[in-house]
Scaffold this motif. Structure first.
Motif, short mmCIF file in Angstrom:
data_model
loop_
_atom_site.label_atom_id
_atom_site.label_comp_id
_atom_site.label_asym_id
_atom_site.label_seq_id
_atom_site.Cartn_x
_atom_site.Cartn_y
_atom_site.Cartn_z
N ARG A 43 0.82 -1.20 0.00
CA ARG A 43 0.00 0.00 0.00
C ARG A 43 0.86 1.26 0.00
N ALA A 44 0.31 2.32 -0.58
CA ALA A 44 0.94 3.64 -0.59
C ALA A 44 -0.17 4.67 -0.74
N PRO A 45 0.04 5.88 -0.27
CA PRO A 45 -0.96 6.93 -0.44
C PRO A 45 -1.19 7.24 -1.92
N SER A 46 -2.43 7.47 -2.28
CA SER A 46 -2.78 7.88 -3.64
C SER A 46 -3.88 8.92 -3.55
N ASP A 47 -4.01 9.75 -4.58
CA ASP A 47 -4.98 10.83 -4.51
C ASP A 47 -5.42 11.25 -5.91
N VAL A 48 -6.58 11.89 -5.95
CA VAL A 48 -7.17 12.40 -7.19
C VAL A 48 -7.59 13.84 -6.93
N GLY A 49 -7.33 14.73 -7.89
CA GLY A 49 -7.74 16.12 -7.73
C GLY A 49 -7.39 16.94 -8.95
N ARG A 50 -7.06 18.18 -8.73
CA ARG A 50 -6.60 19.07 -9.80
C ARG A 50 -5.44 19.90 -9.28
N PRO A 51 -4.55 20.34 -10.18
CA PRO A 51 -3.53 21.30 -9.76
C PRO A 51 -4.17 22.65 -9.48
N GLU A 52 -3.39 23.57 -8.95
CA GLU A 52 -3.93 24.86 -8.54
C GLU A 52 -4.55 25.64 -9.70
N LEU A 209 5.46 14.37 7.03
CA LEU A 209 4.06 14.14 6.74
C LEU A 209 3.22 14.83 7.81
N PHE A 210 1.97 15.10 7.46
CA PHE A 210 1.07 15.74 8.39
C PHE A 210 -0.11 14.83 8.68
N ALA A 211 -0.85 15.14 9.70
CA ALA A 211 -1.88 14.23 10.18
C ALA A 211 -3.30 14.74 9.97
N THR A 212 -3.51 15.89 9.38
CA THR A 212 -4.86 16.37 9.14
C THR A 212 -5.48 15.60 7.99
N LYS A 213 -6.79 15.66 7.88
CA LYS A 213 -7.49 14.87 6.87
C LYS A 213 -6.98 15.15 5.48
N ARG A 214 -6.87 16.42 5.10
CA ARG A 214 -6.50 16.75 3.73
C ARG A 214 -5.00 16.84 3.52
N ASP A 215 -4.23 16.96 4.60
CA ASP A 215 -2.79 17.17 4.47
C ASP A 215 -1.96 16.03 5.04
N ARG A 216 -2.57 14.90 5.35
CA ARG A 216 -1.88 13.91 6.16
C ARG A 216 -0.65 13.31 5.48
N TRP A 217 -0.54 13.39 4.17
CA TRP A 217 0.65 12.88 3.49
C TRP A 217 1.52 14.00 2.93
N ARG A 218 1.35 15.20 3.38
CA ARG A 218 2.05 16.40 2.94
C ARG A 218 1.64 16.80 1.54
N PHE A 219 1.50 15.85 0.63
CA PHE A 219 1.17 16.19 -0.74
C PHE A 219 -0.31 16.29 -0.96
N ARG A 220 -1.13 16.11 0.09
CA ARG A 220 -2.58 16.17 -0.08
C ARG A 220 -2.97 17.48 -0.74
N LEU A 221 -3.64 17.38 -1.82
CA LEU A 221 -3.94 18.56 -2.64
C LEU A 221 -5.05 19.39 -2.03
N ARG A 222 -4.79 20.66 -1.85
CA ARG A 222 -5.80 21.58 -1.36
C ARG A 222 -6.08 22.61 -2.43
N ARG A 223 -7.29 23.07 -2.48
CA ARG A 223 -7.70 24.07 -3.48
C ARG A 223 -8.16 25.31 -2.73
N HIS A 224 -7.32 26.31 -2.67
CA HIS A 224 -7.64 27.52 -1.94
C HIS A 224 -8.36 28.49 -2.90
N ARG A 225 -9.51 28.93 -2.52
CA ARG A 225 -10.28 29.85 -3.33
C ARG A 225 -10.51 31.14 -2.57
#
Length: 226
Positions: A43-52, A209-225
């Motif tokens: 297993r490894a972290p995986s994610d789906v989203g969009r770039p900024e 790495l971080f432990a928050t829901k969206r940032d727990r793997w550091r690379f967790r993609l966030r979309r700031h609007r």
């Protein structure tokens, strides 16, 4: 069948705008998930989203040292409907290293065809053995490096790699518990413990790495609007 690869999280749950994936993007995601469900890899972290800049559908995986809470690297695919760009991530905006020797490729085709090509690429990365090498002095660890154990390609690390190392551990690719200081893939045998500097980026610092829901793997993609 493992259905936990490339799970699409709902950004609206975090008060952010929806992804609004189009039909081709949804087809690509579904095909990639279906192919990944048959993987027999650790297993490894995986994610789906969009770039900024919302310019593509973004899917990516990360290799981590979960014992140290450190990200060792990320590999991403940018899907553009009729073609993909794939490679190792080189910054927090998910720009990728375009050197072929680092795994970069560009491919064209249907969403189904591209998902199959990208699934093969991801699976090959996730199948590679990963080792952590440690240097100790008077019982204290003073330097650490991580690399692919099949060819000594460096991931992150620090220290003088010409020094005799104290311990190396397979984080991925181990077929049995390790009961010696050196892994079965140590290129210099259990008594030498010397790792050359070739391919290992001594100046590249490990990423926490971080432990928050969206940032727990550091690379967790966030979309700031705004």
């Amino acid at each position: 069948m493992d259905s936990t690869w490339f799970v699409v999280e709902d950004p609206e749950a975090d008060g952010e705008e929806p992804w609004n994936f189009d039909a081709d993007e949804l087809t690509f995601i579904s095909a990639l998930q279906g192919r990944a469900a048959s993987w027999r890899v650790q297993r490894a972290p995986s994610d789906v989203g969009r770039p900024e800049d919302d310019s593509s559908l973004l899917v990516h995986v990360s290799l981590v040292d979960s014992d140290r809470s450190i990200s060792l690297g990320e590999w991403a695919v940018h899907f553009h409907g009729t073609h993909v760009l794939a490679g190792k991530v080189r910054d927090q905006l998910f720009n990728i290293d375009r050197r072929p020797e680092r795994g970069f490729f560009r491919a064209t085709g249907t969403a189904q065809e591209l998902a199959e090509r990208c699934a093969q690429w991801f699976e090959a990365i996730l199948s590679r053995p990963v080792s952590r090498t440690e240097w100790h002095n008077q019982g204290r660890e003073y330097a650490t490096a991580w690399h692919f154990a099949d060819n000594l390609e460096g991931l992150v690390g620090s220290g003088n790699f010409h020094d005799r190392h104290t311990r190396c551990v397979l984080l991925r690719g181990a077929t049995r518990p390790q009961d010696t200081p050196h892994s079965p893939l140590c290129p210099h045998g259990p008594d030498l413990g010397v790792v050359p500097s070739r391919g290992i980026a001594a100046s590249q610092a490990p990423a926490p790495l971080f432990a928050t829901k969206r940032d727990r793997w550091r690379f967790r993609l966030r979309r700031h609007r705004n």
